[in-house]
Design a protein around this motif. Sequence first.
Motif, PDB file in Angstrom:
ATOM      1  N   LYS A 142     -74.727 -21.179  13.494  1.00  0.00           N
ATOM      2  CA  LYS A 142     -75.232 -20.713  14.792  1.00  0.00           C
ATOM      3  C   LYS A 142     -76.722 -21.034  14.842  1.00  0.00           C
ATOM      4  CE  LYS A 142     -74.064 -16.423  13.958  1.00  0.00           C
ATOM      5  NZ  LYS A 142     -73.817 -14.975  14.120  1.00  0.00           N
ATOM      6  N   VAL A 167     -75.720 -23.444   8.101  1.00  0.00           N
ATOM      7  CA  VAL A 167     -75.998 -23.144   9.512  1.00  0.00           C
ATOM      8  C   VAL A 167     -74.739 -23.334  10.368  1.00  0.00           C
ATOM      9  CG1 VAL A 167     -77.276 -23.873  11.563  1.00  0.00           C
ATOM     10  CG2 VAL A 167     -78.427 -23.727   9.348  1.00  0.00           C
ATOM     11  N   HIS A 218     -73.461 -21.374   0.006  1.00  0.00           N
ATOM     12  CA  HIS A 218     -73.664 -21.305   1.458  1.00  0.00           C
ATOM     13  C   HIS A 218     -73.337 -22.618   2.163  1.00  0.00           C
ATOM     14  CE1 HIS A 218     -75.838 -17.343   1.900  1.00  0.00           C
ATOM     15  NE2 HIS A 218     -75.718 -17.479   0.590  1.00  0.00           N
ATOM     16  N   GLU A 254     -83.468 -17.705  11.402  1.00  0.00           N
ATOM     17  CA  GLU A 254     -83.516 -16.852  10.201  1.00  0.00           C
ATOM     18  C   GLU A 254     -84.216 -17.563   9.048  1.00  0.00           C
ATOM     19  OE1 GLU A 254     -79.259 -14.530  11.044  1.00  0.00           O
ATOM     20  OE2 GLU A 254     -79.454 -15.873   9.321  1.00  0.00           O
ATOM     21  N   GLY A 255     -83.941 -18.859   8.913  1.00  0.00           N
ATOM     22  CA  GLY A 255     -84.586 -19.637   7.840  1.00  0.00           C
ATOM     23  C   GLY A 255     -86.095 -19.686   8.025  1.00  0.00           C
ATOM     24  N   ARG A 284     -70.831 -21.580   6.755  1.00  0.00           N
ATOM     25  CA  ARG A 284     -70.986 -21.023   8.105  1.00  0.00           C
ATOM     26  C   ARG A 284     -71.576 -19.621   8.162  1.00  0.00           C
ATOM     27  NH1 ARG A 284     -65.576 -22.844  11.423  1.00  0.00           N
ATOM     28  NH2 ARG A 284     -65.879 -25.070  11.197  1.00  0.00           N
ATOM     29  N   LYS A 285     -72.251 -19.180   7.091  1.00  0.00           N
ATOM     30  CA  LYS A 285     -72.803 -17.826   7.124  1.00  0.00           C
ATOM     31  C   LYS A 285     -74.322 -17.823   7.076  1.00  0.00           C
ATOM     32  CE  LYS A 285     -71.847 -17.414   2.143  1.00  0.00           C
ATOM     33  NZ  LYS A 285     -71.088 -16.717   1.114  1.00  0.00           N
ATOM     34  N   GLY A 286     -74.922 -18.974   7.330  1.00  0.00           N
ATOM     35  CA  GLY A 286     -76.379 -19.059   7.319  1.00  0.00           C
ATOM     36  C   GLY A 286     -76.910 -19.380   5.936  1.00  0.00           C
ATOM     37  N   TYR A 287     -78.232 -19.532   5.868  1.00  0.00           N
ATOM     38  CA  TYR A 287     -78.880 -19.899   4.600  1.00  0.00           C
ATOM     39  C   TYR A 287     -78.789 -18.758   3.583  1.00  0.00           C
ATOM     40  CZ  TYR A 287     -81.297 -23.269   7.711  1.00  0.00           C
ATOM     41  OH  TYR A 287     -81.607 -24.245   8.633  1.00  0.00           O
ATOM     42  N   LEU A 324     -80.785 -16.585   2.360  1.00  0.00           N
ATOM     43  CA  LEU A 324     -82.117 -16.135   2.788  1.00  0.00           C
ATOM     44  C   LEU A 324     -82.897 -15.458   1.668  1.00  0.00           C
ATOM     45  CD1 LEU A 324     -81.181 -14.711   6.305  1.00  0.00           C
ATOM     46  CD2 LEU A 324     -82.401 -16.844   5.811  1.00  0.00           C
ATOM     47  N   GLU A 352     -79.026 -19.102  15.584  1.00  0.00           N
ATOM     48  CA  GLU A 352     -79.747 -17.977  14.978  1.00  0.00           C
ATOM     49  C   GLU A 352     -80.043 -18.244  13.513  1.00  0.00           C
ATOM     50  OE1 GLU A 352     -77.252 -17.712  17.177  1.00  0.00           O
ATOM     51  OE2 GLU A 352     -76.795 -15.611  17.627  1.00  0.00           O
ATOM     52  N   HIS A 353     -79.133 -18.940  12.858  1.00  0.00           N
ATOM     53  CA  HIS A 353     -79.332 -19.212  11.433  1.00  0.00           C
ATOM     54  C   HIS A 353     -80.600 -20.033  11.190  1.00  0.00           C
ATOM     55  CE1 HIS A 353     -74.719 -18.614  10.797  1.00  0.00           C
ATOM     56  NE2 HIS A 353     -75.385 -17.483  10.632  1.00  0.00           N
TER      57      HIS A 353
END
Lengths: 258, 206
Positions: free
Chosen positions: A208, A206, A177, A214-215, A181-184, A186, A210-211
Amino acid sequence: MLKKRLVAVLILRQGQVVQSIRFKHTNVIHYDAVHAIEAFNKWAIDEIVMLNVTREESSREQFAEVVSSVSRHCFVPLTTGGWIGDEDYAKRLLRNGADKLVLNTAFSDNPDLVRTLSKRYGRQCIVASIDVKRTEEGDVRVAVDRGRKIIDADPVMWARKARDLGAGEIFFNSIDHDGARKGYDLETLAKICGAVDLPVIAFGGVFKWEHLAEGIGAGADAAAAANILHYTEQSTKKAKSFLANAGIPVRREGRHGA
Amino acid sequence: MTNPSVAIIDYGMGNIRSVLNAFEEVGAAGVLVDNPENLGSFEKAILPGVGAFKEAMENLDESGMTAALNTYVSKGNQLLGVCLGMQLICLDSEEDGFHEGLGYLNAHVVPLPREAGLKVPHMGWNAIEFRCEHAVFSDVESGSDVYFVHSYRVKCEDESDVLATSNYGVPFDSIVASGNVLGMQFHPEKSQGVGLQLLRNFISLK
């Protein structure tokens, strides 16, 4: 009420702040780490993590000097790590102004060092960096040595082991990750948060705001990012506003926070 | 008063460098004091500290700093205890047994409650709610967030000694004062603008 933290990560290679993409470091973001800190100080970052990812152990001296110059301008907690292989170097980083020590490879290769440092400086000073990587079979496994060595350890088991050795906090990252660029990651993050009674800092991916949320939603106490915070104007302010609007308790700048 | 100097008591516990950096930032000269004989020349001192209560008291006692602090405080000089330093100015602590403290504040140190969902140590940014007016609050707003790291809390016997409280499962005393002795449970040197302002105010206290 205890706030969720926004953490800026400075990845340092040979003393310069670099971009990290799946643990490969090419682009230099700041030639002088102090410039990055000065920007973050204005923008209400909650904590700074500085990692020395240089391949050569000889980079330790230079990194310790950067910690020293950064700490003069850093009035939030400063967490530092990379190449902490002995007690003297740990002491040196703390003397140079670090508040916490991040250890990764020591949890596999030198657990006695972790125990000793935890006893001496307290559990709150010891942050276990846990990097994970998905294997070709689809299992998530722990990686050490700057992501180069995959060990046959399950991340949840590893987090429990880290706590038992004396860690007071977990800094979680996924090589797949990191910079992607696709977030954690999760799924793994949530498992670790659910398994140990320690604060967890989520990192890696991270792109965005939003990411970040989400974390926190996955159970993390702190959401960390590197590239996006460096490359976005007034990034921490925007990130905090987003988190606050999402109903997450965050520290807002006071009258003197600006 | 230009460039007032503040004694930063160095007794082998905690992050002295951060405290030095913070005082430099607010325009005061922090001077490390590890020799008890040197404390007498200051009118303001800070007792920092991270770590175990018992070990800290042993260090203070063995170095002669306890005796020097007793003299210093009895002469009416100002002392600010930070984090563990705030706990050390209390009567006693339940950390790792039962240990006597410096006793400048009529208060006891007890564990934070262990409740479901509350991680100990209490680590991170939390609000301070003012309980009275005090010069140390100049230009700081009640409800501001500051940075905490602790597993034990201070419990004052005299409510009038409580300047601010915070909440983590239970309300606890986060800024205290008794005469010329002050305590802050959090780390002002790591609490960005708010923390630096609190230190500035401590420097300016008459």
